[in-house]
Design a protein around this motif. Structure first.
Motif, PDB file in Angstrom:
ATOM      1  N   UNK A 239       0.820  -1.212   0.000  1.00 49.85           N
ATOM      2  CA  UNK A 239       0.000   0.000   0.000  1.00 49.85           C
ATOM      3  C   UNK A 239       0.855   1.263   0.000  1.00 49.85           C
ATOM      4  N   UNK A 240       2.187   1.110   0.088  1.00 51.67           N
ATOM      5  CA  UNK A 240       3.087   2.263  -0.052  1.00 51.67           C
ATOM      6  C   UNK A 240       3.143   2.786  -1.479  1.00 51.67           C
ATOM      7  N   UNK A 241       2.809   1.938  -2.444  1.00 53.91           N
ATOM      8  CA  UNK A 241       2.856   2.346  -3.848  1.00 53.91           C
ATOM      9  C   UNK A 241       1.970   3.572  -4.076  1.00 53.91           C
ATOM     10  N   UNK A 242       2.423   4.566  -4.823  1.00 59.85           N
ATOM     11  CA  UNK A 242       1.596   5.746  -5.077  1.00 59.85           C
ATOM     12  C   UNK A 242       0.239   5.413  -5.695  1.00 59.85           C
ATOM     13  N   UNK A 243       0.206   4.479  -6.646  1.00 54.65           N
ATOM     14  CA  UNK A 243      -1.092   4.171  -7.258  1.00 54.65           C
ATOM     15  C   UNK A 243      -2.008   3.425  -6.291  1.00 54.65           C
ATOM     16  N   UNK A 244      -1.430   2.663  -5.352  1.00 53.37           N
ATOM     17  CA  UNK A 244      -2.240   1.994  -4.331  1.00 53.37           C
ATOM     18  C   UNK A 244      -2.814   3.015  -3.347  1.00 53.37           C
ATOM     19  N   UNK A 245      -2.009   3.990  -2.957  1.00 53.77           N
ATOM     20  CA  UNK A 245      -2.499   5.039  -2.074  1.00 53.77           C
ATOM     21  C   UNK A 245      -3.670   5.785  -2.715  1.00 53.77           C
ATOM     22  N   UNK A 246      -3.522   6.122  -3.997  1.00 53.77           N
ATOM     23  CA  UNK A 246      -4.590   6.828  -4.703  1.00 53.77           C
ATOM     24  C   UNK A 246      -5.842   5.956  -4.819  1.00 53.77           C
ATOM     25  N   UNK A 247      -5.650   4.681  -5.081  1.00 51.67           N
ATOM     26  CA  UNK A 247      -6.766   3.744  -5.200  1.00 51.67           C
ATOM     27  C   UNK A 247      -7.551   3.643  -3.900  1.00 51.67           C
ATOM     28  N   UNK A 248      -6.881   3.485  -2.791  1.00 50.90           N
ATOM     29  CA  UNK A 248      -7.560   3.368  -1.503  1.00 50.90           C
ATOM     30  C   UNK A 248      -8.306   4.649  -1.158  1.00 50.90           C
ATOM     31  N   UNK A 249      -7.719   5.793  -1.494  1.00 51.74           N
ATOM     32  CA  UNK A 249      -8.384   7.075  -1.236  1.00 51.74           C
ATOM     33  C   UNK A 249      -9.638   7.225  -2.084  1.00 51.74           C
ATOM     34  N   UNK A 250      -9.532   6.865  -3.359  1.00 54.59           N
ATOM     35  CA  UNK A 250     -10.681   7.010  -4.271  1.00 54.59           C
ATOM     36  C   UNK A 250     -11.882   6.202  -3.808  1.00 54.59           C
ATOM     37  N   UNK A 251     -11.620   4.999  -3.311  1.00 59.00           N
ATOM     38  CA  UNK A 251     -12.718   4.053  -3.091  1.00 59.00           C
ATOM     39  C   UNK A 251     -13.082   3.841  -1.632  1.00 59.00           C
ATOM     40  N   UNK A 252     -12.467   4.602  -0.731  1.00 58.56           N
ATOM     41  CA  UNK A 252     -12.845   4.520   0.667  1.00 58.56           C
ATOM     42  C   UNK A 252     -12.612   3.159   1.283  1.00 58.56           C
ATOM     43  N   UNK A 253     -11.560   2.479   0.860  1.00 59.43           N
ATOM     44  CA  UNK A 253     -11.269   1.136   1.358  1.00 59.43           C
ATOM     45  C   UNK A 253     -10.351   1.203   2.571  1.00 59.43           C
ATOM     46  N   UNK A 254     -10.523   0.234   3.469  1.00 60.28           N
ATOM     47  CA  UNK A 254      -9.761   0.211   4.713  1.00 60.28           C
ATOM     48  C   UNK A 254      -9.092  -1.144   4.896  1.00 60.28           C
ATOM     49  N   UNK A 255      -8.020  -1.158   5.682  1.00 62.99           N
ATOM     50  CA  UNK A 255      -7.311  -2.405   5.951  1.00 62.99           C
ATOM     51  C   UNK A 255      -6.813  -2.392   7.390  1.00 62.99           C
ATOM     52  N   UNK A 256      -6.293  -3.517   7.838  1.00 65.13           N
ATOM     53  CA  UNK A 256      -5.736  -3.586   9.183  1.00 65.13           C
ATOM     54  C   UNK A 256      -4.292  -3.078   9.153  1.00 65.13           C
ATOM     55  N   UNK A 257      -3.787  -2.746  10.341  1.00 61.20           N
ATOM     56  CA  UNK A 257      -2.373  -2.384  10.473  1.00 61.20           C
ATOM     57  C   UNK A 257      -1.813  -3.062  11.709  1.00 61.20           C
ATOM     58  N   UNK A 258      -0.665  -3.708  11.574  1.00 68.58           N
ATOM     59  CA  UNK A 258       0.075  -3.928  10.322  1.00 68.58           C
ATOM     60  C   UNK A 258      -0.539  -5.062   9.511  1.00 68.58           C
ATOM     61  N   UNK A 259      -0.418  -4.963   8.195  1.00 70.46           N
ATOM     62  CA  UNK A 259      -0.860  -6.055   7.339  1.00 70.46           C
ATOM     63  C   UNK A 259       0.153  -7.203   7.413  1.00 70.46           C
ATOM     64  N   UNK A 260      -0.317  -8.447   7.382  1.00 67.50           N
ATOM     65  CA  UNK A 260       0.640  -9.566   7.411  1.00 67.50           C
ATOM     66  C   UNK A 260       1.502  -9.586   6.152  1.00 67.50           C
ATOM     67  N   UNK A 261       2.786  -9.809   6.325  1.00 69.32           N
ATOM     68  CA  UNK A 261       3.694  -9.940   5.181  1.00 69.32           C
ATOM     69  C   UNK A 261       3.402 -11.256   4.465  1.00 69.32           C
TER      70      UNK A 261
END
Length: 310
Positions: A239-261
């Motif tokens: 989710x560090x990827x710039x396009x992933x950050x933009x994607x999560x912002x656009x669609x209001x999606x949420x995840x846990x922290x920390x995500x499992x590797x």
């Protein structure tokens, strides 16, 4: 010798910091690997800068250390940017999803993967690179009678979605012209609540701009989806990827922290999360846990428990 070693460390660290910092100027797909590993590379730069500082007390080594700390700190902020607190384990109703990229050539472990699916107690199962599972379908159909993928609604056998409950609606789509039918969405009635289970397998982000294009295509689908969405998949990026950050912002999606590797399996808990589970309210994630054994795959699978907020 001391000065030579100092210069070598400074040159190498500066080059790596320059690559990591390039994201703040422009997004270049060719550097996507470094963007996903920004935290790891940032920590490496901190240690390198500290070593340079020990070798020689110089302002440039201190500058490198400050920049490395800043870049690493920002990566942690990005990892947390779209995270929410997990719902209590006691929250009801409670449902379970198993998502797993089993590796398309992993036929030697088909039996074990079948056992994992059968014993997972998951309501819905999403499998990627699914051919190894086909030999187990006869016994799995007894538990999961409803299916999309691998001959059902599409000939391709990359993505496979299994359900204990019937589908209210289902669809299969291609997110780009590079790979066909790598997106599945099935709306399922979960005790009176319609939930859209989405399954996505994205192209690697260093294959030109396909990754970003696929995320935009995915956004176009999600923005017209009215049901609560649970999206799981192999995104081949953190989710560090710039396009992933933009994607999560656009669609209001949420995840846990920390995500499992989840990748690479050799790194275990020191790897990165490129397999994700995202929820859109009113869905709330209770836990996202990595399976203990990758069973010959190059990814770890995920067990996700979630609930529907009142």
């Amino acid at each position: 010798m001391r000065d030579t070693l100092y210069c070598v460390i400074c040159v190498l660290t500066t080059c790596l910091l320059g690559v990591l910092a390039s994201r703040y100027v422009t997004h270049m797909w060719i550097l996507a690997f470094f963007e996903s590993l920004q935290t790891h590379f940032g920590i490496a730069c901190i240690f390198a800068a500290a070593l340079a500082l020990l070798l020689r007390r110089h302002w440039y080594a201190m500058l490198m250390l400050c920049v490395a700390i800043g870049i690493t700190g920002h990566s942690v902020l990005m990892l947390r940017a779209h995270a929410v607190d997990a719902a209590p384990q006691t929250a009801v109703p409670s449902y379970r999803l198993l998502s797993f990229n089993v590796d398309g050539d992993n036929f030697d472990n088909s039996q074990r993967i079948g056992d994992l699916i059968a014993n997972s107690k998951a309501d819905v199962v999403e499998i990627f690179e699914a051919p190894p599972v086909l030999s187990q379908m006869q016994r799995l159909t007894a538990i999961y009678p409803y299916r999309i993928g691998c001959g059902v609604m599409m000939e391709e056998c990359d993505s496979l979605l299994l359900s204990k409950r019937p589908f209210v609606s289902q669809s299969v789509q291609s997110l780009s012209g590079l790979w066909k039918n790598r997106f599945i969405m099935a709306t399922i009635d979960m005790d009176g609540h319609n939930i859209a289970f989405a399954s996505a397998h994205l192209t690697k982000p260093y294959f030109d701009d396909f990754h970003d294009d696929e995320l935009h295509a995915l956004s176009d689908i999600l923005k017209v989806t009215r049901e609560p969405v649970l999206l799981a998949g192999d995104f081949n990026a953190s989710v560090c990827e710039p396009d992933m950050q933009a994607f999560l912002s656009r669609d209001g999606l949420q995840h846990v922290f920390p995500e499992p590797a989840t990748w690479p399996v050799e790194a275990a808990g020191f790897g990165i999360a490129i397999d994700h589970v995202f929820a859109r309210p009113p869905l709330r994630l209770k836990s996202v846990q990595r399976i203990a054994d990758a069973m010959g795959s190059n990814h770890y699978g995920l067990i996700t428990d979630f609930t529907i907020a009142p």
